[in-house]
Design a protein around this motif. Structure first.
Motif, PDB file in Angstrom:
ATOM      1  N   PRO A 288     -31.337 -69.821 -50.900  1.00 12.17           N
ATOM      2  CA  PRO A 288     -31.949 -68.518 -50.953  1.00 12.17           C
ATOM      3  C   PRO A 288     -31.805 -67.822 -49.647  1.00 12.17           C
ATOM      4  CG  PRO A 288     -33.322 -70.216 -51.805  1.00 12.17           C
ATOM      5  CD  PRO A 288     -32.574 -70.936 -51.005  1.00 12.17           C
ATOM      6  N   GLU A 289     -32.027 -68.216 -48.435  1.00 14.62           N
ATOM      7  CA  GLU A 289     -32.085 -67.638 -47.359  1.00 14.62           C
ATOM      8  C   GLU A 289     -30.572 -66.994 -46.921  1.00 14.62           C
ATOM      9  OE1 GLU A 289     -34.591 -66.688 -45.683  1.00 14.62           O
ATOM     10  OE2 GLU A 289     -35.943 -67.958 -46.951  1.00 14.62           O
ATOM     11  N   ARG A 290     -29.699 -67.922 -47.236  1.00 16.39           N
ATOM     12  CA  ARG A 290     -28.316 -67.323 -47.226  1.00 16.39           C
ATOM     13  C   ARG A 290     -28.146 -66.396 -48.251  1.00 16.39           C
ATOM     14  NH1 ARG A 290     -26.973 -73.444 -47.328  1.00 16.39           N
ATOM     15  NH2 ARG A 290     -26.801 -73.955 -45.174  1.00 16.39           N
ATOM     16  N   ILE A 291     -28.417 -66.337 -49.464  1.00 17.57           N
ATOM     17  CA  ILE A 291     -28.137 -65.285 -50.433  1.00 17.57           C
ATOM     18  C   ILE A 291     -28.685 -64.074 -49.869  1.00 17.57           C
ATOM     19  CG2 ILE A 291     -28.312 -64.750 -52.744  1.00 17.57           C
ATOM     20  CD1 ILE A 291     -28.084 -67.794 -53.507  1.00 17.57           C
ATOM     21  N   THR A 292     -30.280 -64.300 -49.425  1.00 17.67           N
ATOM     22  CA  THR A 292     -30.728 -63.067 -48.844  1.00 17.67           C
ATOM     23  C   THR A 292     -30.136 -62.353 -48.059  1.00 17.67           C
ATOM     24  OG1 THR A 292     -32.839 -63.991 -50.076  1.00 17.67           O
ATOM     25  CG2 THR A 292     -33.048 -62.221 -48.275  1.00 17.67           C
ATOM     26  N   GLY A 293     -29.544 -63.052 -46.852  1.00 17.12           N
ATOM     27  CA  GLY A 293     -28.827 -62.762 -45.766  1.00 17.12           C
ATOM     28  C   GLY A 293     -27.517 -61.976 -46.237  1.00 17.12           C
ATOM     29  N   ALA A 294     -27.091 -62.518 -47.227  1.00 20.19           N
ATOM     30  CA  ALA A 294     -25.625 -61.812 -47.815  1.00 20.19           C
ATOM     31  C   ALA A 294     -25.970 -60.347 -48.358  1.00 20.19           C
ATOM     32  CB  ALA A 294     -25.100 -62.881 -48.722  1.00 20.19           C
ATOM     33  N   ALA A 295     -27.039 -60.432 -49.095  1.00 16.85           N
ATOM     34  CA  ALA A 295     -27.683 -59.052 -49.813  1.00 16.85           C
ATOM     35  C   ALA A 295     -28.063 -58.194 -48.985  1.00 16.85           C
ATOM     36  CB  ALA A 295     -28.896 -59.396 -50.891  1.00 16.85           C
ATOM     37  N   MET A 296     -28.639 -58.374 -47.861  1.00 16.88           N
ATOM     38  CA  MET A 296     -28.811 -57.688 -46.731  1.00 16.88           C
ATOM     39  C   MET A 296     -27.682 -57.069 -46.198  1.00 16.88           C
ATOM     40  SD  MET A 296     -32.498 -58.953 -45.161  1.00 16.88           S
ATOM     41  CE  MET A 296     -31.412 -59.959 -43.815  1.00 16.88           C
ATOM     42  N   ALA A 297     -26.665 -57.887 -45.832  1.00 13.15           N
ATOM     43  CA  ALA A 297     -25.473 -57.508 -45.296  1.00 13.15           C
ATOM     44  C   ALA A 297     -24.774 -56.636 -46.044  1.00 13.15           C
ATOM     45  CB  ALA A 297     -24.571 -58.646 -44.811  1.00 13.15           C
ATOM     46  N   VAL A 298     -24.820 -56.827 -47.401  1.00 16.26           N
ATOM     47  CA  VAL A 298     -23.887 -56.071 -48.356  1.00 16.26           C
ATOM     48  C   VAL A 298     -24.533 -54.443 -48.286  1.00 16.26           C
ATOM     49  CG1 VAL A 298     -23.643 -55.735 -51.047  1.00 16.26           C
ATOM     50  CG2 VAL A 298     -23.203 -57.805 -49.791  1.00 16.26           C
ATOM     51  N   GLY A 299     -25.900 -54.679 -48.389  1.00 10.21           N
ATOM     52  CA  GLY A 299     -26.739 -53.433 -48.246  1.00 10.21           C
ATOM     53  C   GLY A 299     -26.429 -52.510 -46.983  1.00 10.21           C
ATOM     54  N   ILE A 300     -26.297 -53.077 -45.788  1.00 12.24           N
ATOM     55  CA  ILE A 300     -25.833 -52.464 -44.676  1.00 12.24           C
ATOM     56  C   ILE A 300     -24.574 -51.935 -44.803  1.00 12.24           C
ATOM     57  CG2 ILE A 300     -25.330 -52.819 -42.223  1.00 12.24           C
ATOM     58  CD1 ILE A 300     -27.719 -55.075 -42.201  1.00 12.24           C
ATOM     59  N   ALA A 301     -23.660 -52.673 -45.041  1.00  9.79           N
ATOM     60  CA  ALA A 301     -22.294 -51.982 -45.499  1.00  9.79           C
ATOM     61  C   ALA A 301     -22.149 -50.850 -46.401  1.00  9.79           C
ATOM     62  CB  ALA A 301     -21.093 -53.254 -45.896  1.00  9.79           C
ATOM     63  N   ARG A 302     -22.970 -50.851 -47.543  1.00  9.17           N
ATOM     64  CA  ARG A 302     -22.956 -49.952 -48.482  1.00  9.17           C
ATOM     65  C   ARG A 302     -23.430 -48.710 -47.786  1.00  9.17           C
ATOM     66  NH1 ARG A 302     -24.400 -52.902 -54.153  1.00  9.17           N
ATOM     67  NH2 ARG A 302     -22.333 -53.491 -54.534  1.00  9.17           N
ATOM     68  N   HIS A 303     -24.595 -48.959 -46.834  1.00 13.52           N
ATOM     69  CA  HIS A 303     -25.265 -47.783 -46.549  1.00 13.52           C
ATOM     70  C   HIS A 303     -24.293 -47.046 -45.354  1.00 13.52           C
ATOM     71  CE1 HIS A 303     -28.311 -45.174 -44.475  1.00 13.52           C
ATOM     72  NE2 HIS A 303     -27.777 -45.628 -43.463  1.00 13.52           N
TER      73      HIS A 303
ATOM     74  N   GLU B  83     -19.068 -60.345 -42.289  1.00 16.12           N
ATOM     75  CA  GLU B  83     -17.634 -59.804 -42.227  1.00 16.12           C
ATOM     76  C   GLU B  83     -17.399 -58.508 -42.715  1.00 16.12           C
ATOM     77  OE1 GLU B  83     -15.389 -61.100 -40.044  1.00 16.12           O
ATOM     78  OE2 GLU B  83     -16.669 -62.496 -39.580  1.00 16.12           O
ATOM     79  N   ALA B  84     -17.802 -58.127 -43.947  1.00 14.85           N
ATOM     80  CA  ALA B  84     -17.753 -56.756 -44.504  1.00 14.85           C
ATOM     81  C   ALA B  84     -18.770 -55.850 -43.678  1.00 14.85           C
ATOM     82  CB  ALA B  84     -18.205 -56.979 -45.815  1.00 14.85           C
ATOM     83  N   ALA B  85     -19.855 -56.313 -43.370  1.00 16.93           N
ATOM     84  CA  ALA B  85     -21.031 -55.398 -42.763  1.00 16.93           C
ATOM     85  C   ALA B  85     -20.313 -54.806 -41.359  1.00 16.93           C
ATOM     86  CB  ALA B  85     -22.178 -55.879 -42.684  1.00 16.93           C
ATOM     87  N   LEU B  86     -19.604 -56.037 -40.677  1.00 15.58           N
ATOM     88  CA  LEU B  86     -19.279 -55.602 -39.333  1.00 15.58           C
ATOM     89  C   LEU B  86     -17.848 -54.685 -39.338  1.00 15.58           C
ATOM     90  CD1 LEU B  86     -19.673 -59.354 -37.689  1.00 15.58           C
ATOM     91  CD2 LEU B  86     -20.939 -57.176 -37.078  1.00 15.58           C
ATOM     92  N   GLY B  87     -17.154 -55.123 -40.338  1.00 11.07           N
ATOM     93  CA  GLY B  87     -16.009 -54.346 -40.510  1.00 11.07           C
ATOM     94  C   GLY B  87     -16.373 -52.911 -40.902  1.00 11.07           C
ATOM     95  N   ALA B  88     -17.423 -52.633 -41.942  1.00 11.31           N
ATOM     96  CA  ALA B  88     -17.713 -51.326 -42.307  1.00 11.31           C
ATOM     97  C   ALA B  88     -18.185 -50.573 -40.980  1.00 11.31           C
ATOM     98  CB  ALA B  88     -18.761 -51.246 -43.347  1.00 11.31           C
ATOM     99  N   CYS B  89     -19.037 -51.293 -40.364  1.00 11.69           N
ATOM    100  CA  CYS B  89     -19.778 -50.726 -38.982  1.00 11.69           C
ATOM    101  C   CYS B  89     -18.541 -50.396 -37.956  1.00 11.69           C
ATOM    102  CB  CYS B  89     -20.780 -51.577 -38.361  1.00 11.69           C
ATOM    103  SG  CYS B  89     -22.318 -51.622 -39.394  1.00 11.69           S
ATOM    104  N   ASP B  90     -17.927 -51.088 -37.732  1.00 16.11           N
ATOM    105  CA  ASP B  90     -16.483 -50.993 -36.898  1.00 16.11           C
ATOM    106  C   ASP B  90     -15.946 -49.657 -37.197  1.00 16.11           C
ATOM    107  OD1 ASP B  90     -15.355 -51.503 -34.523  1.00 16.11           O
ATOM    108  OD2 ASP B  90     -13.318 -52.266 -35.994  1.00 16.11           O
ATOM    109  N   THR B  91     -15.360 -49.682 -38.768  1.00 17.83           N
ATOM    110  CA  THR B  91     -14.433 -48.531 -39.089  1.00 17.83           C
ATOM    111  C   THR B  91     -15.428 -47.150 -38.976  1.00 17.83           C
ATOM    112  OG1 THR B  91     -13.602 -50.213 -40.531  1.00 17.83           O
ATOM    113  CG2 THR B  91     -13.476 -47.480 -41.123  1.00 17.83           C
ATOM    114  N   ALA B  92     -16.758 -47.196 -39.280  1.00 18.03           N
ATOM    115  CA  ALA B  92     -17.532 -46.144 -39.124  1.00 18.03           C
ATOM    116  C   ALA B  92     -17.786 -45.698 -37.519  1.00 18.03           C
ATOM    117  CB  ALA B  92     -18.777 -46.471 -39.688  1.00 18.03           C
ATOM    118  N   ILE B  93     -17.991 -46.388 -36.723  1.00 12.61           N
ATOM    119  CA  ILE B  93     -17.979 -45.908 -35.295  1.00 12.61           C
ATOM    120  C   ILE B  93     -16.636 -45.492 -34.915  1.00 12.61           C
ATOM    121  CG2 ILE B  93     -17.830 -47.083 -33.049  1.00 12.61           C
ATOM    122  CD1 ILE B  93     -20.089 -48.914 -34.088  1.00 12.61           C
ATOM    123  N   GLN B  94     -15.461 -46.002 -35.382  1.00 16.51           N
ATOM    124  CA  GLN B  94     -14.273 -45.509 -34.787  1.00 16.51           C
ATOM    125  C   GLN B  94     -13.803 -44.120 -35.496  1.00 16.51           C
ATOM    126  OE1 GLN B  94     -10.752 -48.294 -35.355  1.00 16.51           O
ATOM    127  NE2 GLN B  94     -12.162 -49.824 -34.891  1.00 16.51           N
TER     128      GLN B  94
END
Length: 114
Positions: free
Chosen positions: A7-22, A91-102
């Motif tokens: 459940p912790e892994r799934i919750t962490g994944a859901a949070m990362a997806v939310g960050i990427a979408r934001h 990985e998706a959240a980091l990639g989205a953040c990196d792209t947005a920064i660029q």
């Protein structure tokens, strides 16, 4: 013992997806800032393709997260699925953040007046 971490892994994944979408939906400069020709910078392939890649990776991670959650909710082994979802979402959240920064870094350059 490791089953309890799912459940912790799934919750962490859901949070990362939310960050990427934001990050991907907060792209005001991509739609508002125009080039010298008057087109938004997001209309150019050099900007649009990395954003599209980040969107695809985010939605793939979201699907993996939903699958892992479904398996856990239905008392099926979810260790592998939750690990893959967590990894893909991070990985998706980091990639989205990196792209947005660029993309946003272009805001530091003054518009051409020529």
């Amino acid at each position: 013992m490791f089953h309890g971490l799912n459940p912790e892994r799934i919750t962490g994944a859901a949070m990362a997806v939310g960050i990427a979408r934001h990050v991907l939906t907060s792209g005001g400069p991509v739609r508002q800032r125009a080039t010298g020709s008057g087109h938004p910078i997001g209309a150019h392939q050099g900007v649009a393709h990395p954003l599209a890649k980040a969107k695809i990776e985010t939605e793939l991670a979201a699907l993996m997260t939903r699958q892992a959650a479904w398996q856990h909710d239905h008392a099926q082994p979810a260790g592998e699925a939750s690990n893959m979802a967590k990894f893909a979402a991070a990985e998706a959240a980091l990639g989205a953040c990196d792209t947005a920064i660029q993309v946003h870094a272009a805001m530091a350059c003054p518009a051409s007046t020529a």
